[in-house]
Structures are given as structure tokens and as C-alpha cells.
Scaffold this active site. Structure first.
Site, PDB file in Angstrom:
ATOM      1  N   CYS A  30      52.104  38.463  25.297  1.00 26.19           N
ATOM      2  CA  CYS A  30      52.964  37.619  26.271  1.00 26.19           C
ATOM      3  C   CYS A  30      54.039  36.827  25.989  1.00 26.19           C
ATOM      4  O   CYS A  30      54.966  36.388  26.733  1.00 26.19           O
ATOM      5  CB  CYS A  30      51.877  37.031  26.980  1.00 26.19           C
ATOM      6  SG  CYS A  30      50.566  37.871  27.708  1.00 26.19           S
TER       7      CYS A  30
ATOM      8  N   HIS B 195      55.586  32.084  31.076  1.00 23.41           N
ATOM      9  CA  HIS B 195      54.717  33.148  31.261  1.00 23.41           C
ATOM     10  C   HIS B 195      53.731  32.999  32.434  1.00 23.41           C
ATOM     11  O   HIS B 195      53.160  31.966  32.718  1.00 23.41           O
ATOM     12  CB  HIS B 195      53.949  33.355  29.943  1.00 23.41           C
ATOM     13  CG  HIS B 195      52.949  34.521  30.079  1.00 23.41           C
ATOM     14  ND1 HIS B 195      53.217  35.845  30.489  1.00 23.41           N
ATOM     15  CD2 HIS B 195      51.739  34.348  29.709  1.00 23.41           C
ATOM     16  CE1 HIS B 195      52.075  36.557  30.755  1.00 23.41           C
ATOM     17  NE2 HIS B 195      51.182  35.713  30.354  1.00 23.41           N
TER      18      HIS B 195
ATOM     19  N   ASN C  23      49.867  38.966  35.974  1.00 20.44           N
ATOM     20  CA  ASN C  23      50.163  38.780  34.889  1.00 20.44           C
ATOM     21  C   ASN C  23      50.965  40.074  34.141  1.00 20.44           C
ATOM     22  O   ASN C  23      50.017  40.855  33.988  1.00 20.44           O
ATOM     23  CB  ASN C  23      48.932  38.376  33.827  1.00 20.44           C
ATOM     24  CG  ASN C  23      49.375  38.058  32.486  1.00 20.44           C
ATOM     25  OD1 ASN C  23      50.380  38.438  31.954  1.00 20.44           O
ATOM     26  ND2 ASN C  23      48.361  37.423  31.910  1.00 20.44           N
TER      27      ASN C  23
HETATM   28  O1  UT7 Z   1      48.257  36.582  29.241  1.00 21.29           O
HETATM   29  C1  UT7 Z   1      47.470  36.047  28.338  1.00 21.29           C
HETATM   30  C2  UT7 Z   1      47.040  34.794  28.736  1.00 21.29           C
HETATM   31  N1  UT7 Z   1      45.736  34.919  29.618  1.00 21.29           N
HETATM   32  C3  UT7 Z   1      45.416  33.856  30.221  1.00 21.29           C
HETATM   33  O2  UT7 Z   1      46.206  33.046  30.274  1.00 21.29           O
HETATM   34  C4  UT7 Z   1      44.372  33.854  30.776  1.00 21.29           C
HETATM   35  C5  UT7 Z   1      43.408  32.457  30.474  1.00 21.29           C
HETATM   36  N2  UT7 Z   1      42.239  32.553  31.173  1.00 21.29           N
HETATM   37  C6  UT7 Z   1      42.189  32.282  32.757  1.00 21.29           C
HETATM   38  O3  UT7 Z   1      43.072  32.250  33.488  1.00 21.29           O
HETATM   39  C7  UT7 Z   1      40.872  32.147  33.237  1.00 21.29           C
HETATM   40  O4  UT7 Z   1      39.778  31.823  32.166  1.00 21.29           O
HETATM   41  C8  UT7 Z   1      40.242  33.286  33.883  1.00 21.29           C
HETATM   42  C9  UT7 Z   1      40.995  33.259  35.455  1.00 21.29           C
HETATM   43  C10 UT7 Z   1      40.394  34.510  33.275  1.00 21.29           C
HETATM   44  C11 UT7 Z   1      38.741  32.954  34.349  1.00 21.29           C
HETATM   45  O5  UT7 Z   1      38.876  31.585  34.991  1.00 21.29           O
HETATM   46  P1  UT7 Z   1      37.629  30.430  34.594  1.00 21.29           P
HETATM   47  O6  UT7 Z   1      37.612  29.598  35.620  1.00 21.29           O
HETATM   48  O7  UT7 Z   1      37.952  30.351  33.069  1.00 21.29           O
HETATM   49  O8  UT7 Z   1      36.218  31.417  34.886  1.00 21.29           O
HETATM   50  P2  UT7 Z   1      35.127  31.541  33.727  1.00 21.29           P
HETATM   51  O9  UT7 Z   1      35.554  32.980  32.881  1.00 21.29           O
HETATM   52  O10 UT7 Z   1      34.848  30.269  33.174  1.00 21.29           O
HETATM   53  O11 UT7 Z   1      33.974  32.129  34.581  1.00 21.29           O
HETATM   54  C12 UT7 Z   1      33.290  31.209  35.950  1.00 21.29           C
HETATM   55  C13 UT7 Z   1      32.248  32.087  36.620  1.00 21.29           C
HETATM   56  C14 UT7 Z   1      31.603  33.290  35.647  1.00 21.29           C
HETATM   57  O12 UT7 Z   1      30.342  33.194  36.448  1.00 21.29           O
HETATM   58  P3  UT7 Z   1      29.013  32.291  35.994  1.00 21.29           P
HETATM   59  O13 UT7 Z   1      28.728  32.520  34.348  1.00 21.29           O
HETATM   60  O14 UT7 Z   1      29.389  30.933  36.298  1.00 21.29           O
HETATM   61  O15 UT7 Z   1      28.000  32.716  37.006  1.00 21.29           O
HETATM   62  C15 UT7 Z   1      32.079  34.575  35.713  1.00 21.29           C
HETATM   63  O16 UT7 Z   1      31.173  35.494  35.550  1.00 21.29           O
HETATM   64  O17 UT7 Z   1      33.065  33.280  37.286  1.00 21.29           O
HETATM   65  C16 UT7 Z   1      32.617  34.551  36.991  1.00 21.29           C
HETATM   66  N3  UT7 Z   1      33.998  35.437  37.254  1.00 21.29           N
HETATM   67  C17 UT7 Z   1      34.125  35.996  38.319  1.00 21.29           C
HETATM   68  N4  UT7 Z   1      33.788  35.861  39.619  1.00 21.29           N
HETATM   69  C18 UT7 Z   1      34.271  36.639  40.669  1.00 21.29           C
HETATM   70  C19 UT7 Z   1      34.569  35.905  36.096  1.00 21.29           C
HETATM   71  N5  UT7 Z   1      35.620  36.746  36.718  1.00 21.29           N
HETATM   72  C20 UT7 Z   1      35.222  36.847  38.073  1.00 21.29           C
HETATM   73  C21 UT7 Z   1      35.895  37.409  39.129  1.00 21.29           C
HETATM   74  N6  UT7 Z   1      35.387  37.527  40.356  1.00 21.29           N
HETATM   75  N7  UT7 Z   1      37.051  38.275  38.808  1.00 21.29           N
END
Ligand code: UT7
Length: 385
Positions: free
Chosen positions: A113, A257, A287
Site C-alpha cells: 500500500c 492511504h 482499500n
Molecule cells: O492496507 C493495509 C493496511 N491494512 C489496514 O490498515 C487494516 C488495519 N486493521 C483494521 O482496519 C482493523 O483491524 C479491522 C477493520 C481489520 C478489524 O477491526 P478491529 O476493530 O481491529 O476488529 P478485530 O479484528 O479486533 O475483531 C473484533 C471482532 C472479533 O470478534 P470477537 O473475537 O470479538 O468475538 C472478530 O471476529 O469483530 C469480529 N469481526 C467481524 N465481525 C463482523 C472481524 N471481522 C468482522 C466482520 N464482520 N467483517
């Protein structure tokens, strides 16, 4: 002293829109979850006929039109991408061929990215050292081809598209004024995309697969990448604007980005500036990896967010880990290109494809006359054996 000015810009996004509601019918997610956690509402998905190279070509053609630069004058083409159709020929070479940019060097750049900012930095230095007079820098991706559509942690984030800028040498001070490129390979496992089916030593069995990767789709540790991104954006911007002898108050707009609105809001807090100073269009495109900054730049110009003499910062972060930023003085107003002239340019691209086909036929003919088998015939003969 030569300065490398951005004199043209263009972007292209596929027609097909995939909304959060569409995704909620494919994986266990919802529009509400995706929007509140990322800021994304929808993204574009390439059609079967579209490739990273065709998206890149469309963006580059628009940027060249804006710059009023004929493809045969282009001296360098850099395509930043993580989704090339081939390792070689590079996507940049395919774009060179589609454009008919007969005097251009062309190569792909892999910095995930951050790739567009890395490319901008390379190209501006090539212009400043007078190694080339101009360059086209493109970010292009078909991320939809490398996603695991059952992994809700990644498939909801990415989209397809391309953006490009034309850089041109000038003695007028301004243009790309400073860059900072950084990397940390120790975090490579946090965001990765294996290049091919990743089994480096098949004779040793599947337990030797690198990092346990079994498929060539994106894998990400979202939380760790989030933390990394919020740490590096502010420090990278501060370092680059200091190199350009500017302060944050001198910056009219930051084009980051487009990964996640929460990341940008956190970075804005660290820099003690309002989040509105960052341009965001992630809601509409998702993204798009290396394509996200040039696509956002085009939207920002379209929305009237940049005026002559504004200082703009580009900042990228992503797989590698890599991060990078550039400060650009936005001070060359491109000429207005009339509609008939634009139509004429389009006709030239059709002619370029015709010439490319003719060259291929001529090579085939030479092979026939010389009696050497074509690669296709060699493969057919090998199959027969
Ligand atoms: O271009 C490269 C750069 N990439 C990025 O910048 C990505 C950076 N990361 C992020 O943007 C975030 O970490 C995400 C958007 C990918 C995820 O958000 P988060 O607030 O960090 O969520 P998390 O991974 O901590 O997950 C929280 C909960 C989990 O459930 P439990 O374990 O709390 O029960 C996940 O299983 O959300 C769940 N979850 C979802 N729920 C509904 C993960 N993905 C989803 C989804 N829909 N799509």
C-alpha cells in the site's frame, strides 16, 4: 536544478459496485459493523475482462490527457502493484504497450500500500537528476482476485481500481519537495500475500509451507496492522515536512492511504490537527492498496480541495511492513485539453494496439521463416512427447 512537478492525474474504477449489504449475504458481517469499524460503504470489483494492466492503462491515459503529453514522449513508467498478472512481463510493460509509449522504460514496484509513494519518490529523483524528463507513476490493483472471500476479516476491506500521475521536469521551484521511505521486514507476517502456491520444497511435504500459507490470498493481523499504521503515519509526515522546511500548519491537505477512517482519525489526533485536513474517500472505494492514494488525489482535485501553491502530503503504509510519505507543492496548472484533441488521443491508443499486434505477427512470421518453433508450438511438441 530540476523540479519534478505533477502535471497530470487520472483514475479509473471498475463499474461493478459491491456494497456492504452484498457482503453480508456472502459472509457473517453487516453494513453497520463494516462502516463503524472501517468507514467503508462500498468498493469496486473488476470484471472478468479487466486486469491490473487495463485499469492502470485507463488511469495513465487520463493522466496523460490532463498533462497534454503524447505517450511517445513518456520516458519512464512505474506501476506500483501487489496484484500483477505476471511476475514478468511487468504490468508496467503491458501499460507501455497499451499506451504506445515507445520511448519509455517500464518496471513494477512492490511496496504494497506504500507503493505509489515509493514510486513517486523514485520517479521524482530520476527527474531531479535529469536521468529522465518525465515519468508516469501508477498505482493499480485487482485485490478482488487475491482475497479469500470466506475470510470476513479481509474480504470486506479491499477493492479494485487504479490511479496515476504524470511528473514532468521544470526549472520552476516546487513539485515533489521531500520524501521519506521506511520499512520493517520483521513485521512481514502481519500482512502478506504469497506470490504463488507457496510450497518451496515440495519433496519435504506440506509441513514446510512458509508461515503455514496454503493459498495465495491476503492474510492479515488486523489489530497489529492498525497499531503499526497509527504509529507511523504521524512520525512519517513530521519527518518529511521537516525535510521540506515546512511545519504542519503549512500543509493544506494530507492524502493518506485509504485503509480505515479510524486509523486516519487517530493519526490526526497525534498530529493535533482536525481529521478534515486528511482527504478520505474510503467509503466509496474501500482499500485499493497501491491505487488508493492516486485515486484519492484525483477525487480531492475534483472536489476542489487543492489549489495552486498548496502543499499536499501523501502518506502510505502497509505490507512489508512499509511506510512512506512525500510533500508536494501543487503549483503547475495543467493546460485545458479540448474534446476533439482528447478523442484524437483515444484513437492513437487503438492505433498503438494495432501496432503491437503487427509486431507480434512479424515475430511469428520471422520464427516461421527461420524454422524455429513458437513457444506455443514448443509446448505442444513437449505435450506430445
Ligand atoms: O492496507 C493495509 C493496511 N491494512 C489496514 O490498515 C487494516 C488495519 N486493521 C483494521 O482496519 C482493523 O483491524 C479491522 C477493520 C481489520 C478489524 O477491526 P478491529 O476493530 O481491529 O476488529 P478485530 O479484528 O479486533 O475483531 C473484533 C471482532 C472479533 O470478534 P470477537 O473475537 O470479538 O468475538 C472478530 O471476529 O469483530 C469480529 N469481526 C467481524 N465481525 C463482523 C472481524 N471481522 C468482522 C466482520 N464482520 N467483517
Amino acid at each position: 536544478m530540476k523540479y519534478a512537478h505533477i502535471v497530470g492525474w487520472g483514475s479509473f474504477r471498475p463499474d461493478k459496485i459491491l456494497t456492504n449489504n452484498d457482503l453480508s449475504r456472502m459472509v457473517d458481517t453487516s453494513d453497520e459493523w463494516i462502516y463503524t469499524r472501517t468507514g467503508i460503504r462500498e468498493r469496486r470489483i473488476a470484471s472478468e475482462k479487466e486486469t491490473t494492466a487495463t485499469l492502470a492503462f485507463e488511469a495513465a491515459a487520463r493522466a496523460l490527457e490532463r498533462a497534454d503529453l503524447h505517450p511517445s514522449q513518456v520516458e519512464l513508467i512505474i506501476v506500483a502493484t501487489s496484484t500483477p498478472e505476471y511476475i514478468f512481463p511487468s504490468t508496467a510493460c503491458r501499460v507501455q504497450d497499451y499506451l504506445g509509449a515507445t520511448r519509455a522504460g517500464a518496471f513494477d514496484l512492490s511496496a504494497a500500500c506504500s507503493g505509489f509513494v515509493y514510486g513517486l519518490s523514485m520517479a521524482s529523483q530520476a527527474i531531479q537528476t535529469e536521468s529522465v524528463r518525465n515519468a508516469v507513476v501508477i498505482g493499480a490493483e485487482t485485490m478482488s482476485r487475491v482475497l479469500d472471500w470466506q475470510d470476513r476479516g479481509t474480504c470486506i476491506l479491499f477493492g479494485d481500481g487504479a490511479g496515476a500521475v504524470v511528473l514532468k521536469g521544470s526549472s520552476i521551484p516546487g513539485g515533489v519537495m521531500a520524501n521519506t521511505l521506511r520499512s520493517d521486514g520483521s513485521g512481514g507476517n502481519l500482512l502478506s500475500l504469497p506470490a504463488v502456491y507457496h510450497n518451496p520444497m515440495p519433496m519435504l511435504g506440506p509441513e514446510y509451507l512458509h508461515n503455514g500459507h496454503k493459498k495465495n490470498t491476503v492474510e492479515m493481523n488486523g489489530r497489529q496492522v492498525f497499531r503499526f499504521a497509527t504509529q507511523v503515519i504521524a512520525s512519517s509526515i513530521e519527518e518529511t515536512i521537516a525535510k521540506a522546511d515546512l511545519t504542519i500548519d503549512d500543509i493544506a491537505l494530507i492524502v493518506p492511504h485509504q485503509a480505515n477512517t479510524r486509523i486516519i482519525e487517530t493519526a490526526a489526533k497525534r498530529l493535533k490537527i482536525p481529521a478534515e485536513r486528511f482527504y478520505m474517500n474510503v467509503h466509496a472505494v474501500g482499500n485499493t492498496s497501491a491505487a488508493s492514494i492516486p485515486i484519492a488525489l484525483c477525487d480531492a482535485v475534483h472536489d476542489g480541495r487543492l489549489r495552486p501553491d498548496d502543499n499536499v502530503v501523501f502518506v502510505g503504509f502497509g505490507g512489508g511492513l512499509t511506510w512512506a510519505s512525500s510533500v508536494v507543492k501543487w503549483n503547475v496548472t495543467p493546460p485545458e485539453v479540448s474534446l476533439p484533441r482528447r478523442e484524437w488521443r483515444r484513437a492513437r491508443y487503438i492505433a498503438a494496439r494495432g501496432r503491437s499486434k503487427l509486431k507480434k505477427w512479424r515475430r511469428k512470421l520471422i520464427d516461421r521463416v527461420a524454422g524455429s518453433p513458437t513457444p506455443h508450438a514448443r509446448m505442444r511438441d513437449a505435450d506430445r512427447k
